[in-house]
Design a protein around this motif. Structure first.
Motif, PDB file in Angstrom:
ATOM      1  N   ALA A   1       1.164  -1.190  -0.011  1.00 23.13           N
ATOM      2  CA  ALA A   1       0.272   0.286   0.175  1.00 23.13           C
ATOM      3  C   ALA A   1       1.088   1.322   0.186  1.00 23.13           C
ATOM      4  CB  ALA A   1      -0.732   0.138   0.975  1.00 23.13           C
ATOM      5  N   ILE A   2       2.248   1.182   0.149  1.00 20.48           N
ATOM      6  CA  ILE A   2       2.622   2.519   0.675  1.00 20.48           C
ATOM      7  C   ILE A   2       2.988   2.478  -0.435  1.00 20.48           C
ATOM      8  CG2 ILE A   2       5.138   3.463   2.140  1.00 20.48           C
ATOM      9  CD1 ILE A   2       4.675   1.681   4.089  1.00 20.48           C
ATOM     10  N   LEU A   3       3.753   1.444  -1.705  1.00 20.81           N
ATOM     11  CA  LEU A   3       4.679   1.694  -2.112  1.00 20.81           C
ATOM     12  C   LEU A   3       3.293   1.700  -3.290  1.00 20.81           C
ATOM     13  CD1 LEU A   3       6.940   1.017  -4.344  1.00 20.81           C
ATOM     14  CD2 LEU A   3       6.179  -1.823  -4.176  1.00 20.81           C
ATOM     15  N   LYS A   4       2.348   2.106  -3.254  1.00 19.31           N
ATOM     16  CA  LYS A   4       1.663   2.170  -4.145  1.00 19.31           C
ATOM     17  C   LYS A   4       0.232   3.305  -4.415  1.00 19.31           C
ATOM     18  CE  LYS A   4       0.880  -2.649  -6.162  1.00 19.31           C
ATOM     19  NZ  LYS A   4       0.060  -3.706  -6.714  1.00 19.31           N
ATOM     20  N   ASN A   5       0.937   4.273  -2.823  1.00 23.44           N
ATOM     21  CA  ASN A   5       0.427   5.452  -2.480  1.00 23.44           C
ATOM     22  C   ASN A   5      -1.075   5.261  -2.214  1.00 23.44           C
ATOM     23  OD1 ASN A   5       0.263   7.763  -1.937  1.00 23.44           O
ATOM     24  ND2 ASN A   5      -0.849   8.422  -4.128  1.00 23.44           N
ATOM     25  N   CYS A   6      -1.337   4.217  -2.119  1.00 23.87           N
ATOM     26  CA  CYS A   6      -3.010   3.608  -1.348  1.00 23.87           C
ATOM     27  C   CYS A   6      -3.125   4.060   0.425  1.00 23.87           C
ATOM     28  CB  CYS A   6      -3.633   2.307  -1.191  1.00 23.87           C
ATOM     29  SG  CYS A   6      -3.833   2.400  -3.722  1.00 23.87           S
ATOM     30  N   ASN A   7      -4.367   4.890   0.793  1.00 22.41           N
ATOM     31  CA  ASN A   7      -3.808   4.676   2.539  1.00 22.41           C
ATOM     32  C   ASN A   7      -4.988   4.664   2.562  1.00 22.41           C
ATOM     33  OD1 ASN A   7      -4.974   7.061   1.096  1.00 22.41           O
ATOM     34  ND2 ASN A   7      -4.993   8.528   2.154  1.00 22.41           N
TER      35      ASN A   7
ATOM     36  N   LYS B   1       0.227   6.642   8.049  1.00 23.26           N
ATOM     37  CA  LYS B   1      -1.215   7.311   7.342  1.00 23.26           C
ATOM     38  C   LYS B   1      -1.887   6.680   6.569  1.00 23.26           C
ATOM     39  CE  LYS B   1       0.822  11.940   8.569  1.00 23.26           C
ATOM     40  NZ  LYS B   1       0.563  12.889   7.872  1.00 23.26           N
ATOM     41  N   ILE B   2      -2.010   5.285   7.206  1.00 22.48           N
ATOM     42  CA  ILE B   2      -2.882   3.827   6.300  1.00 22.48           C
ATOM     43  C   ILE B   2      -4.256   3.402   6.990  1.00 22.48           C
ATOM     44  CG2 ILE B   2      -2.519   1.735   5.182  1.00 22.48           C
ATOM     45  CD1 ILE B   2       0.007   2.673   4.291  1.00 22.48           C
ATOM     46  N   ALA B   3      -4.933   3.727   6.563  1.00 20.09           N
ATOM     47  CA  ALA B   3      -6.442   3.357   7.736  1.00 20.09           C
ATOM     48  C   ALA B   3      -7.174   1.309   7.027  1.00 20.09           C
ATOM     49  CB  ALA B   3      -7.813   4.115   6.919  1.00 20.09           C
TER      50      ALA B   3
END
Length: 365
Positions: A53-59, A92-94
């Motif tokens: 998710a961090i790598l793909k800019n998904c929060n 800051k990922i939900a």
């Protein structure tokens, strides 16, 4: 669009109120008012999925299994759960989980298994109980359609694949306004006669607040005479497991070969052969020993699930073929189901399906 906006759309499609009481679903961590940069859909929100998710800019991670299941007393990174949650919070990922809300959905996990196998004429194996109620409300005849429309708009009267279901009975009502009242009609201390109807609708218990509120807003009376009755009826459109029929019956060996091919697995644990043809098939994704008795009662020839224990195989009583294909294997397509739901609803940001392997079980063949 914010995280809570995305969640709202998900929950319009998947009724989270049908989740099991023990389950931990919904937003597990993260701030709901944060704007969404991208959504990553996965089976389990493990640490490697958070890295993706961090790598793909998904929060926002939408997962099937909740990563937080039992109560967390600390967050120090001492195990795989805490490491995943800490990393999500630090970046800051939900994380949002759907689990048994989708297990119990008529179009959810078990419908997916049946679709893969070609099982038709589907019915719920273990219908949910005690979640249906009936509302009876008394309305002046000339206002009955207004109240009925308001009830339908609030999702009362939905029964299976039908909506706007109600029953109306005509009658004569009486009331006498007393001191302190502001009557819609009539005068204080004088009994009033009114031509009224009683409108009856059935609804799922979780809708009660919105339905009663809509009823009162549409009703002309200051005091709305109504009854809410809890029903013992089973909800045949929500519950664990499903059963139905194959288009063509087959022998047990051919059925096992079909399952191996459709689920792309090498190993199936099963009970002893019964010698019967397989026509009616029951399924329950994940850990499904609890559904064996229901599958027998519904005269299933085969029952497909995961996580069966040694003594579970005896409970088939040589009347039904029990098949354990594995917990993850029975749910392997769920992330695809969730991905399709999200992709149909959002186009302003990326909705991606995780490529990370989260099945903890491996086989030496």
């Amino acid at each position: 669009m914010t995280i809570k906006d995305v969640i709202s759309k998900i929950e319009k499609r998947i009724n989270i109120a049908q989740a099991e009481d023990y389950d931990n679903i919904g937003l597990l961590c993260g701030l709901p008012d944060r704007n969404v940069s991208g959504v990553l859909v996965c089976h389990d929100a493990l640490e490697n999925v958070v890295d993706e998710a961090i790598l793909k800019n998904c929060n926002l991670i939408v997962c099937f299994h909740p990563i937080i299941f039992s109560g967390l007393k600390s967050l120090t990174g001492k195990n795989y759960v805490e490491r995943a949650v800490l990393k999500a919070l630090e970046n800051k990922i939900a994380i949002y989980a759907i689990h048994t809300a989708w297990d119990n959905d008529f179009f959810g996990v078990n419908a997916g298994i049946c679709n893969i196998l070609g099982v038709k004429n589907l019915k719920i194996l273990q219908p949910k109980k005690n979640n249906l109620k009936q509302l009876n409300v008394y309305v002046p005849q000339e206002y009955s359609e207004n109240v009925r429309e308001a009830l339908f708009a609030a999702k009362a009267g939905n029964i299976g694949f039908y909506d706007e279901c109600s029953f109306t009975t005509k009658g004569a009502g009486t009331f006498r306004p007393i001191e302190g009242s502001v009557p819609f009609s009539g005068e204080q201390n004088i009994r009033e006669n009114a031509d009224e109807v009683m409108i009856s609708v059935i609804f799922e218990a979780f809708k009660q607040h919105q339905i009663v509120s809509a009823m009162k807003n549409a009703h002309p009376y200051e005091e709305v005479a109504h009854q809410i009755i809890s029903l013992d009826n089973e909800n045949h459109y929500s519950g664990l497991g499903m059963y139905g029929e194959l288009e063509t019956e087959m022998d047990e060996v051919d059925f096992l070969k079909l399952v191996k091919q459709k689920f792309n697995i090498e190993i199936i644990k099963h009970s002893e052969f019964t010698g019967k043809k397989i026509k009616r098939v029951g399924v329950l994704g994940g850990s499904g020993a609890s559904g064996i008795k229901s599958a027998l009662l519904n005269k299933c020839d085969a029952y497909l699930t995961g996580d069966l224990k040694y003594h579970d195989y005896f409970s088939a009583e040589s009347k039904m073929l029990l098949c354990d294909i594995g917990h993850y294997e029975s749910e392997q397509f769920v992330s695809e189901q969730l991905f399709e739901i999200l992709s149909q609803n959002f186009s302003t940001f990326a909705v991606l399906k995780s490529s990370e392997k989260t099945n903890p079980v491996n086989y030496f063949i």
